[in-house]
Scaffold this motif. Sequence first.
Motif, PDB file in Angstrom:
ATOM      1  N   ARG A 151       0.826  -1.212   0.000  1.00 51.22           N
ATOM      2  CA  ARG A 151       0.000   0.000   0.000  1.00 51.22           C
ATOM      3  C   ARG A 151       0.859   1.261   0.000  1.00 51.22           C
ATOM      4  O   ARG A 151       0.615   2.193  -0.759  1.00 51.22           O
ATOM      5  N   ARG A 153       3.879   1.642  -1.043  1.00 49.88           N
ATOM      6  CA  ARG A 153       4.618   1.792  -2.307  1.00 49.88           C
ATOM      7  C   ARG A 153       3.719   2.369  -3.398  1.00 49.88           C
ATOM      8  O   ARG A 153       4.142   3.212  -4.187  1.00 49.88           O
ATOM      9  N   ILE A 154       2.461   1.925  -3.430  1.00 50.56           N
ATOM     10  CA  ILE A 154       1.551   2.352  -4.497  1.00 50.56           C
ATOM     11  C   ILE A 154       0.920   3.706  -4.203  1.00 50.56           C
ATOM     12  O   ILE A 154       0.829   4.577  -5.082  1.00 50.56           O
ATOM     13  N   TRP A 232      -6.123   4.046  -5.437  1.00 52.52           N
ATOM     14  CA  TRP A 232      -5.150   4.579  -6.397  1.00 52.52           C
ATOM     15  C   TRP A 232      -5.852   5.379  -7.483  1.00 52.52           C
ATOM     16  O   TRP A 232      -5.412   6.461  -7.864  1.00 52.52           O
TER      17      TRP A 232
END
Length: 248
Positions: A151, A153-154, A232
């Motif tokens: 999570r 990282r994104i 995202w």
Amino acid sequence: MERPQPQTPRITVIAPMKNEAGSVMALADEIAEACAPLAPFEAIFVNDGSDDGTAEAIAEARRRHPWLRELRHAQSCGQSAAVLSGVRAARAPIICTLDGDGQNPPAEIPRMVAPLLADREGRLGLVAGQRVARQDTLSKRLASRTANALRARILRDDTRDTGCGLKAFPRHVFLELPFFDHIHRYLPALVRREGYEVAHVDVSHRPRGAGRSHYTNLGRAMVGALDLFGVWWLLRRRKLARIERIDP
């Protein structure tokens, strides 16, 4: 003779509960002790479709603690829905959430709400608790660590542990967010999406004292993948407009 009207609380503590009869009284007693310096306050225990003795335990706790309120769902709707119901019913401008199983120590509440009480500019939208020395099974800790790393990282939300139940925020900020199930795991990213700042507080964690967990690692992973993609997408589609002038 008219009964005196209760004072408007400064903070509302919200604890979602499903089949947590064994945790209710101890949690209420600890909230009373922790929040005494913050009075007036209130707490809302959201009974999320429990089929044990949770309702009776809350009723007993309310006789001891008049600031305690119960909000009951006819059927289980999940943690995020319970938090939303509690926020909508809250009378205070500042909300602090914690899990109803007793693993989040209520003694942490004053530290969670202090940055919000001191925020005169209204820039702070969330204080996120981050568990230290987490008291869970190894499999749960490993699964959480993997999910948090993916999570972060994104979404780039700069938060180590979004699954901690201890969170504090202005009521109006939460109600501005696009609601969906499991939103409680993505609050740092979504609050920043609205242009607010996020603060972090390391908090302690305890073993579960009663009842059992209602989550499985597989179930979390399956819904987490869809939720992560959805958040995202929301972050990518958000455009904040800075108002320079409003003509009368």
